[in-house]
Write an enzyme that holds these catalytic residues in place. Structure first.
Site, PDB file in Angstrom:
ATOM      1  N   ASP A 164       0.840  -1.201   0.000  1.00 52.46           N
ATOM      2  CA  ASP A 164       0.000   0.000   0.000  1.00 52.46           C
ATOM      3  C   ASP A 164       0.880   1.259   0.000  1.00 52.46           C
ATOM      4  OD1 ASP A 164      -2.396  -1.691   0.472  1.00 52.46           O
ATOM      5  OD2 ASP A 164      -1.384  -2.063   2.375  1.00 52.46           O
ATOM      6  N   HIS A 192      -4.748  -3.464   6.304  1.00 54.11           N
ATOM      7  CA  HIS A 192      -4.535  -3.717   4.874  1.00 54.11           C
ATOM      8  C   HIS A 192      -5.884  -4.135   4.278  1.00 54.11           C
ATOM      9  CE1 HIS A 192      -3.079  -4.959   1.029  1.00 54.11           C
ATOM     10  NE2 HIS A 192      -3.602  -6.156   1.205  1.00 54.11           N
TER      11      HIS A 192
HETATM   12  P1  NAD Z   1      -2.199 -18.357  -4.215  1.00 51.69           P
HETATM   13  O1  NAD Z   1      -3.560 -18.911  -4.028  1.00 51.69           O
HETATM   14  O2  NAD Z   1      -1.592 -18.310  -5.574  1.00 51.69           O
HETATM   15  O3  NAD Z   1      -1.163 -19.149  -3.291  1.00 51.69           O
HETATM   16  C1  NAD Z   1      -1.427 -19.454  -1.965  1.00 51.69           C
HETATM   17  C2  NAD Z   1      -0.702 -20.742  -1.641  1.00 51.69           C
HETATM   18  O4  NAD Z   1      -0.842 -21.000  -0.241  1.00 51.69           O
HETATM   19  C3  NAD Z   1      -1.245 -21.958  -2.369  1.00 51.69           C
HETATM   20  O5  NAD Z   1      -0.193 -22.601  -3.081  1.00 51.69           O
HETATM   21  C4  NAD Z   1      -1.794 -22.846  -1.254  1.00 51.69           C
HETATM   22  O6  NAD Z   1      -1.612 -24.241  -1.508  1.00 51.69           O
HETATM   23  C5  NAD Z   1      -0.942 -22.389  -0.081  1.00 51.69           C
HETATM   24  N1  NAD Z   1      -1.498 -22.705   1.241  1.00 51.69           N
HETATM   25  C6  NAD Z   1      -2.795 -22.715   1.630  1.00 51.69           C
HETATM   26  N2  NAD Z   1      -2.899 -23.104   2.904  1.00 51.69           N
HETATM   27  C7  NAD Z   1      -1.650 -23.335   3.346  1.00 51.69           C
HETATM   28  C8  NAD Z   1      -1.117 -23.783   4.581  1.00 51.69           C
HETATM   29  N3  NAD Z   1      -1.905 -24.079   5.617  1.00 51.69           N
HETATM   30  N4  NAD Z   1       0.227 -23.898   4.687  1.00 51.69           N
HETATM   31  C9  NAD Z   1       1.024 -23.634   3.640  1.00 51.69           C
HETATM   32  N5  NAD Z   1       0.586 -23.223   2.445  1.00 51.69           N
HETATM   33  C10 NAD Z   1      -0.749 -23.069   2.293  1.00 51.69           C
HETATM   34  O7  NAD Z   1      -2.244 -16.903  -3.564  1.00 51.69           O
HETATM   35  P2  NAD Z   1      -1.218 -15.698  -3.740  1.00 51.69           P
HETATM   36  O8  NAD Z   1      -1.622 -14.885  -4.893  1.00 51.69           O
HETATM   37  O9  NAD Z   1       0.161 -16.200  -3.661  1.00 51.69           O
HETATM   38  O10 NAD Z   1      -1.592 -14.829  -2.439  1.00 51.69           O
HETATM   39  C11 NAD Z   1      -1.341 -15.318  -1.141  1.00 51.69           C
HETATM   40  C12 NAD Z   1      -2.022 -14.445  -0.109  1.00 51.69           C
HETATM   41  O11 NAD Z   1      -1.459 -13.138  -0.106  1.00 51.69           O
HETATM   42  C13 NAD Z   1      -3.525 -14.239  -0.323  1.00 51.69           C
HETATM   43  O12 NAD Z   1      -4.158 -14.329   0.943  1.00 51.69           O
HETATM   44  C14 NAD Z   1      -3.613 -12.821  -0.841  1.00 51.69           C
HETATM   45  O13 NAD Z   1      -4.870 -12.252  -0.576  1.00 51.69           O
HETATM   46  C15 NAD Z   1      -2.527 -12.174  -0.047  1.00 51.69           C
HETATM   47  N6  NAD Z   1      -2.033 -10.875  -0.530  1.00 51.69           N
HETATM   48  C16 NAD Z   1      -1.689  -9.952   0.414  1.00 51.69           C
HETATM   49  C17 NAD Z   1      -1.190  -8.708   0.017  1.00 51.69           C
HETATM   50  C18 NAD Z   1      -0.785  -7.662   1.047  1.00 51.69           C
HETATM   51  O14 NAD Z   1      -0.458  -6.547   0.627  1.00 51.69           O
HETATM   52  N7  NAD Z   1      -0.785  -7.908   2.350  1.00 51.69           N
HETATM   53  C19 NAD Z   1      -1.043  -8.437  -1.349  1.00 51.69           C
HETATM   54  C20 NAD Z   1      -1.387  -9.408  -2.289  1.00 51.69           C
HETATM   55  C21 NAD Z   1      -1.882 -10.628  -1.874  1.00 51.69           C
HETATM   56  C1  LMR Z   2      -3.774  -6.585  -2.650  1.00 49.95           C
HETATM   57  O1  LMR Z   2      -3.702  -5.591  -1.909  1.00 49.95           O
HETATM   58  O2  LMR Z   2      -3.356  -6.595  -3.823  1.00 49.95           O
HETATM   59  C2  LMR Z   2      -4.403  -7.845  -2.124  1.00 49.95           C
HETATM   60  O3  LMR Z   2      -4.479  -7.799  -0.730  1.00 49.95           O
HETATM   61  C3  LMR Z   2      -5.760  -7.997  -2.758  1.00 49.95           C
HETATM   62  C4  LMR Z   2      -6.441  -9.291  -2.393  1.00 49.95           C
HETATM   63  O4  LMR Z   2      -7.632  -9.208  -2.014  1.00 49.95           O
HETATM   64  O5  LMR Z   2      -5.825 -10.368  -2.471  1.00 49.95           O
END
Ligand code: NAD
Ligand code: LMR
Length: 333
Positions: A164, A192
């Protein structure tokens, strides 16, 4: 302040390693961008059992990069193994919200992930463990993990608002025709989520107060804040998948800054357990302006909060308190 024993590889655990953020993150860690070009790392990949094969494929690609700093890669579906001796834990894997899922269901599903991971960190991680939670809802997932790790100092549990922060830097640079490197002292407050508050009132652009340079409260309220706060949804809409490379980049930035320090006269944004500063109830994991040095962080004190900012900070903090109450009601903290 590099974690671990001098010269020995730093153990970095990444959960959700086979996911899309994991794929963008692991190569940057292994290349030395997380901790520094002189710090060897050992990667521990935690995945759920059905994704172990995909994680093994990524590990093959890591091998094929022949990174000089990469001391090894372990792959496991057991948190107790994944966090054994870990110095830095990046908790990326989370349960995404799917159709028909209520918020409570989402929190409960994530409790099933972050509670055992917190316990495993408590029981097995190195004494200098630093934790960054990326998986959403990141602030509250961090709270769940922290509550399950009573032997680890609470301040080692942080959640990511650096994405962010970086989004806000670029929006501000574009609006003012400046470069991101000229902008300092920007702050993301709160959760967030769409309630987060990107604050420019203390920011400087090339040494001038950013709010004065912009001189347009309507743009702040109607364009800047919603663009930054809803950027995650806009990326999902445009890409058909949530942000991954930029999220991985922000995770690298977050840990690099935590370990290596903020620049003189600048600060960053991290979601950290509140000590009650700025009226944020103690214990909530909320984003603040922080400086870092020697591997520790402190909240920037003494900033004057105007009415425009106060209402927005309070709204995001209220949402965090509601999430905390919900997970408390579910017995997760
Ligand atoms: P994704 O679905 O591609 O990958 C998530 C992975 O986590 C999968 O491979 C899944 O098998 C694994 N997983 C699920 N449960 C698990 C467990 N108990 N132990 C280990 N691994 C496990 O998702 P992504 O695009 O990589 O995003 C991951 C997370 O990050 C999401 O929750 C998304 O919303 C979040 N995110 C946060 C921000 C931020 O700014 N804070 C930004 C973008 C995404
Ligand atoms: C982001 O800020 O890009 C993610 O947290 C969005 C989402 O909902 O996975």
């Amino acid at each position: 302040s590099t974690p671990g024993t001098p010269g020995a590889p730093v153990n970095v655990t990444v959960t959700g390693a086979a996911g899309q953020i994991g794929y963008a993150l692991l190569f940057r860690i292994a290349s030395g961008q997380l901790l520094g070009q002189d710090v060897p790392v050992r990667l521990r990949l935690l995945e759920i059992t059905p994704a172990l094969s995909a994680a093994a494929g990524t590990a093959m690609e890591l091998d094929d990069c022949a990174f000089p700093l990469l001391a090894g890669v372990d792959i496991t579906d057991d948190p107790n193994v994944a966090f054994d001796g870990t110095n830095v834990a990046l908790l990326v894997g989370a349960r995404p919200r799917t159709k028909g899922m209520e918020r409570g269901d989402l929190l409960e599903a994530n409790g099933g992930i972050f509670k055992p991971q917190g316990r495993a960190i408590n029981d097995h991680a190195a004494d200098d463990i630093k934790v960054l939670v990326v998986g959403n809802p990141a602030n509250t997932n961090a709270l769940i993990a922290q509550a399950a790790a009573p032997d680890v100092p609470a301040e080692r549990f942080t959640a990511m608002t650096r994405l962010d922060h970086n989004r806000a830097l670029t929006q501000l640079a574009k609006k003012t025709g400046s470069s991101v490197s000229e902008i300092r002292r920007l702050t993301i407050w709160g959760n967030h989520s769409a309630t987060q508050y990107p604050d420019v009132f203390h920011a400087e652009i090339a040494g001038r107060n950013a709010a004065e340079v912009i001189d347009d409260e309507k743009w702040l309220a109607d364009e800047f804040i919603p663009t930054v706060a809803k950027r995650g949804a806009a990326i999902i809409e445009a890409r058909g998948a949530s942000s991954a490379a930029s999220a991985a980049n922000a995770a690298v930035d977050h840990v690099h800054t935590w370990v290596n320090g903020t620049a003189e006269g600048d600060w960053t944004s991290m979601a950290i357990p509140s000590d009650g500063s700025y009226g944020v109830p103690e214990g909530l994991i909320s984003s603040f302006p922080v400086t870092t040095a020697g591997g520790s962080y402190s909240i920037v004190q003494g900033l004057e909060i105007n009415e425009f900012s106060r209402t927005r900070i309070d709204a995001s903090v209220k949402e965090l308190a509601e999430e905390r109450d919900a997970v408390r009601g579910l017995g997760l903290i």
